[in-house]
Design a protein around this motif. Structure first.
Motif, PDB file in Angstrom:
ATOM      1  N   THR A 224      39.553 -46.872 -17.819  1.00 33.98           N
ATOM      2  CA  THR A 224      40.066 -45.381 -17.227  1.00 33.98           C
ATOM      3  C   THR A 224      41.194 -45.452 -16.243  1.00 33.98           C
ATOM      4  O   THR A 224      41.980 -44.662 -16.086  1.00 33.98           O
ATOM      5  N   ARG A 225      41.004 -46.441 -15.217  1.00 36.06           N
ATOM      6  CA  ARG A 225      41.663 -46.499 -14.211  1.00 36.06           C
ATOM      7  C   ARG A 225      43.295 -46.563 -14.628  1.00 36.06           C
ATOM      8  O   ARG A 225      44.201 -46.298 -14.125  1.00 36.06           O
ATOM      9  N   TYR A 226      43.360 -47.551 -15.538  1.00 35.75           N
ATOM     10  CA  TYR A 226      44.698 -47.938 -16.215  1.00 35.75           C
ATOM     11  C   TYR A 226      45.360 -46.824 -16.748  1.00 35.75           C
ATOM     12  O   TYR A 226      46.468 -46.617 -16.619  1.00 35.75           O
ATOM     13  N   GLY A 227      44.342 -46.121 -17.516  1.00 34.93           N
ATOM     14  CA  GLY A 227      44.932 -44.764 -18.209  1.00 34.93           C
ATOM     15  C   GLY A 227      45.502 -43.836 -17.177  1.00 34.93           C
ATOM     16  O   GLY A 227      46.560 -43.227 -17.336  1.00 34.93           O
ATOM     17  N   LEU A 228      44.803 -43.730 -16.138  1.00 38.72           N
ATOM     18  CA  LEU A 228      45.288 -42.817 -15.077  1.00 38.72           C
ATOM     19  C   LEU A 228      46.490 -43.194 -14.432  1.00 38.72           C
ATOM     20  O   LEU A 228      47.362 -42.564 -14.018  1.00 38.72           O
ATOM     21  N   LEU A 229      46.579 -44.603 -14.054  1.00 36.00           N
ATOM     22  CA  LEU A 229      48.034 -44.924 -13.622  1.00 36.00           C
ATOM     23  C   LEU A 229      48.988 -44.950 -14.639  1.00 36.00           C
ATOM     24  O   LEU A 229      50.191 -44.357 -14.012  1.00 36.00           O
ATOM     25  N   ARG A 230      48.647 -45.349 -15.666  1.00 36.90           N
ATOM     26  CA  ARG A 230      50.000 -45.277 -16.973  1.00 36.90           C
ATOM     27  C   ARG A 230      50.388 -43.833 -16.912  1.00 36.90           C
ATOM     28  O   ARG A 230      51.709 -43.457 -17.169  1.00 36.90           O
ATOM     29  N   GLY A 231      49.372 -42.813 -16.868  1.00 34.07           N
ATOM     30  CA  GLY A 231      49.815 -41.329 -16.896  1.00 34.07           C
ATOM     31  C   GLY A 231      50.702 -40.959 -15.545  1.00 34.07           C
ATOM     32  O   GLY A 231      51.638 -40.045 -15.900  1.00 34.07           O
ATOM     33  N   THR A 232      50.211 -41.444 -14.491  1.00 37.85           N
ATOM     34  CA  THR A 232      51.059 -40.974 -13.391  1.00 37.85           C
ATOM     35  C   THR A 232      52.351 -41.492 -13.325  1.00 37.85           C
ATOM     36  O   THR A 232      53.037 -40.813 -13.180  1.00 37.85           O
ATOM     37  N   LEU A 233      52.300 -43.028 -13.830  1.00 39.50           N
ATOM     38  CA  LEU A 233      53.906 -43.273 -13.760  1.00 39.50           C
ATOM     39  C   LEU A 233      54.662 -42.885 -14.946  1.00 39.50           C
ATOM     40  O   LEU A 233      55.823 -42.632 -14.783  1.00 39.50           O
ATOM     41  N   ARG A 234      53.944 -42.234 -15.907  1.00 35.30           N
ATOM     42  CA  ARG A 234      54.948 -41.543 -16.983  1.00 35.30           C
ATOM     43  C   ARG A 234      55.156 -40.091 -16.629  1.00 35.30           C
ATOM     44  O   ARG A 234      56.300 -39.439 -17.170  1.00 35.30           O
ATOM     45  N   ALA A 235      54.477 -39.383 -15.531  1.00 40.30           N
ATOM     46  CA  ALA A 235      54.791 -37.969 -15.181  1.00 40.30           C
ATOM     47  C   ALA A 235      56.283 -37.918 -14.520  1.00 40.30           C
ATOM     48  O   ALA A 235      56.779 -38.749 -13.870  1.00 40.30           O
ATOM     49  N   PRO A 236      56.784 -36.709 -14.992  1.00 37.87           N
ATOM     50  CA  PRO A 236      58.427 -36.388 -14.466  1.00 37.87           C
ATOM     51  C   PRO A 236      58.465 -36.599 -12.921  1.00 37.87           C
ATOM     52  O   PRO A 236      59.594 -37.308 -12.701  1.00 37.87           O
ATOM     53  N   ALA A 237      57.748 -36.057 -12.051  1.00 34.36           N
ATOM     54  CA  ALA A 237      58.300 -36.253 -10.565  1.00 34.36           C
ATOM     55  C   ALA A 237      57.318 -37.505  -9.947  1.00 34.36           C
ATOM     56  O   ALA A 237      58.202 -38.438  -9.513  1.00 34.36           O
ATOM     57  N   VAL A 238      56.223 -37.306  -9.892  1.00 37.19           N
ATOM     58  CA  VAL A 238      55.428 -38.234  -9.244  1.00 37.19           C
ATOM     59  C   VAL A 238      55.328 -39.733  -9.678  1.00 37.19           C
ATOM     60  O   VAL A 238      55.177 -40.597  -9.245  1.00 37.19           O
ATOM     61  N   GLY A 239      55.936 -39.653 -11.022  1.00 33.81           N
ATOM     62  CA  GLY A 239      55.772 -40.957 -11.829  1.00 33.81           C
ATOM     63  C   GLY A 239      57.059 -41.852 -11.099  1.00 33.81           C
ATOM     64  O   GLY A 239      56.907 -42.970 -11.029  1.00 33.81           O
ATOM     65  N   TRP A 240      58.225 -40.966 -10.815  1.00 32.76           N
ATOM     66  CA  TRP A 240      59.377 -41.916 -10.207  1.00 32.76           C
ATOM     67  C   TRP A 240      59.061 -42.399  -9.144  1.00 32.76           C
ATOM     68  O   TRP A 240      59.355 -43.424  -8.542  1.00 32.76           O
ATOM     69  N   MET A 241      58.339 -41.341  -8.039  1.00 34.15           N
ATOM     70  CA  MET A 241      57.894 -41.882  -6.830  1.00 34.15           C
ATOM     71  C   MET A 241      57.231 -42.922  -6.867  1.00 34.15           C
ATOM     72  O   MET A 241      57.140 -43.879  -5.885  1.00 34.15           O
ATOM     73  N   MET A 242      56.285 -42.957  -7.742  1.00 30.90           N
ATOM     74  CA  MET A 242      55.475 -44.232  -7.730  1.00 30.90           C
ATOM     75  C   MET A 242      56.187 -45.413  -8.144  1.00 30.90           C
ATOM     76  O   MET A 242      55.731 -46.626  -7.835  1.00 30.90           O
ATOM     77  N   TYR A 243      56.758 -45.401  -9.299  1.00 32.34           N
ATOM     78  CA  TYR A 243      57.459 -46.305  -9.894  1.00 32.34           C
ATOM     79  C   TYR A 243      58.518 -46.785  -8.643  1.00 32.34           C
ATOM     80  O   TYR A 243      58.794 -48.050  -8.639  1.00 32.34           O
ATOM     81  N   ASN A 244      58.944 -45.997  -7.979  1.00 32.42           N
ATOM     82  CA  ASN A 244      59.886 -46.641  -7.033  1.00 32.42           C
ATOM     83  C   ASN A 244      59.209 -47.339  -5.922  1.00 32.42           C
ATOM     84  O   ASN A 244      59.882 -48.246  -5.379  1.00 32.42           O
ATOM     85  N   MET A 245      57.956 -46.894  -5.508  1.00 36.41           N
ATOM     86  CA  MET A 245      57.356 -47.509  -4.667  1.00 36.41           C
ATOM     87  C   MET A 245      56.733 -48.832  -4.989  1.00 36.41           C
ATOM     88  O   MET A 245      56.735 -49.796  -4.249  1.00 36.41           O
ATOM     89  N   LEU A 246      56.336 -48.968  -6.154  1.00 37.17           N
ATOM     90  CA  LEU A 246      55.743 -50.170  -6.926  1.00 37.17           C
ATOM     91  C   LEU A 246      56.628 -50.991  -7.418  1.00 37.17           C
ATOM     92  O   LEU A 246      56.246 -52.295  -6.952  1.00 37.17           O
ATOM     93  N   VAL A 247      57.650 -50.611  -8.037  1.00 32.42           N
ATOM     94  CA  VAL A 247      58.491 -51.753  -8.798  1.00 32.42           C
ATOM     95  C   VAL A 247      59.816 -51.517  -8.360  1.00 32.42           C
ATOM     96  O   VAL A 247      60.602 -52.610  -8.131  1.00 32.42           O
ATOM     97  N   SER A 248      60.465 -50.504  -8.455  1.00 33.31           N
ATOM     98  CA  SER A 248      61.715 -50.241  -8.371  1.00 33.31           C
ATOM     99  C   SER A 248      62.519 -50.297  -7.043  1.00 33.31           C
ATOM    100  O   SER A 248      63.030 -49.251  -6.413  1.00 33.31           O
ATOM    101  N   ASN A 249      62.178 -51.295  -6.106  1.00 34.12           N
ATOM    102  CA  ASN A 249      62.898 -51.596  -4.965  1.00 34.12           C
ATOM    103  C   ASN A 249      62.917 -52.918  -4.726  1.00 34.12           C
ATOM    104  O   ASN A 249      62.131 -53.681  -5.122  1.00 34.12           O
TER     105      ASN A 249
END
Length: 376
Positions: A224-249
């Motif tokens: 369930t947690r993985y699904g929520l994280l995956r959905g967040t990462l794919r979301a239009p705005a917040v997804g990029w924010m989280m992706y930039n924080m966790l991966v893209s730096n």
């Protein structure tokens, strides 16, 4: 291959970053600097000549590299797939090697370039051509927003090998597959199903569980947690924010390379970090990594299934497993489970962690070339 995550809430799923240092093998202190080749990755077709001073090859070999894009037809879509062909001039038709990058948030053909160049330039009775291909959604291939999973990746691999317009231009069984990490296991899975019929397979630092499942498991709460994280990462705005924080730096990428991707932190150069960081800024960069992080790209769900894949090829397709001495504890345990396992014809260990083919390409190329000589 990515940053490790820690789940810290039993009600609202949230994730923080943590990483653990892994010491490099003391007997191997090799400094490697990977220099990207000077060509445009979006060129329709590029041929480049290059030379090598490696003492294990002929001093004057005419080597070539061609980069191109192949159109993968998937669900009425045409997806640009980036690939490279490394070879040398020869009067005899070359035999084919397909090199498939490890699936990760910074997966790229670059991890196999040095190995490809080493092998194709060796002088012998056999001329080899190495094709390196980027997965859809990763590397320099297109990254459309779609539902990435292990079945999609397997279908791509099967199509790339078997399509009438495949860049490989194969005759029957005229192919050896080298895969890293998940790519190795997906290749073995496709071979078990009879969807591809390579002459041999080499699995380099093979893995089957994504970063979160291998650490936290796959019970219903975690799924369930993985699904929520995956959905967040794919979301239009917040997804990029989280992706930039966790991966893209740069700091996150450097941290993962020094903690578990490379065995020797001194081998992690600014050039490598800059190259991988650029990949995370490509259009659609977060979609496939979101699937990988949360286990959707896992080709099996247990060690038992993992071992069964390799056992299924026993007596049918020669299999080499290349384990890496400095791999993270959990990943290393899965590699070691293949030692002496049914279906594994040869098991060797090399220095490195999750990308030994990039960190120690000369050593890995030597083991792979021995395997090629043995199967011929």
């Amino acid at each position: 291959m990515t940053m490790a995550f820690s789940a810290i809430s039993s009600t609202t799923p949230s994730f923080t970053l943590s990483c653990k240092k892994h010491k490099s093998p003391s007997s191997h202190q090799v400094r490697v600097s990977l220099k990207p080749l000077s060509f445009s990755v979006k060129a329709s077709s590029t041929s480049i000549g290059y030379s090598s001073s490696s003492p294990s090859v002929a001093d004057k070999q005419s080597l070539t590299l061609k980069s191109n894009n192949w159109q993968w037809k998937f669900k009425n879509n045409s997806i640009n797939i980036y690939y490279e062909e490394h070879g040398r001039e020869s009067l005899e038709p070359p035999k084919n090697i397909l090199m498939i990058p490890t699936i990760s948030d910074v997966s790229t053909v670059e991890e196999w370039r040095s190995v490809a160049q080493d092998i194709v330039q060796r002088t012998s009775d056999v001329s080899w051509r190495a094709t390196i291909v980027d997965w859809p959604g990763l590397g320099y291939s297109d990254r459309p927003k779609m539902d990435y999973n292990a079945d999609v990746m397997e279908e791509f691999l099967v199509d790339f090998i078997n399509a009438p317009d495949s860049p490989l231009s194969l005759s029957e069984n005229d192919l050896v597959v080298f895969g890293g990490g998940h790519a190795a296991t997906i290749s073995v899975r496709a071979a078990k199903k009879g969807l591809v019929k390579p002459k041999a397979i080499a699995a380099v630092a093979p893995t089957w569980a994504g970063p979160l499942p291998i650490v936290f498991g796959r019970d219903s709460s975690m799924e369930t947690r993985y699904g929520l994280l995956r959905g967040t990462l794919r979301a239009p705005a917040v997804g990029w924010m989280m992706y930039n924080m966790l991966v893209s730096n740069e700091k996150s990428i450097e941290s993962q390379y020094k903690s578990h991707v490379y065995a020797n932190p001194d081998n992690v150069t600014a050039e490598i970090i800059n190259s991988r960081y650029a990949l995370t800024k490509r259009d659609g960069a977060r979609y496939a990594p979101a699937a990988f992080l949360t286990g959707l790209l896992d080709p099996v769900k247990s060690r038992e299934e993992f071992l069964d894949l390799f056992a299924s090829l026993d007596g049918k397709i020669p299999l080499l497993v290349v384990s890496a001495e400095g791999s993270p504890k959990r990943s290393k345990a899965e590699m070691e489970a293949l030692k002496g396992a049914k279906g594994v014809n040869k098991y060797v260990e090399v220095p490195g962690a999750l990308l030994p083919q990039e960190e120690y390409p000369t050593i890995v190329a030597q083991e792979l070339y021995k395997f090629l000589e043995e199967i011929l």
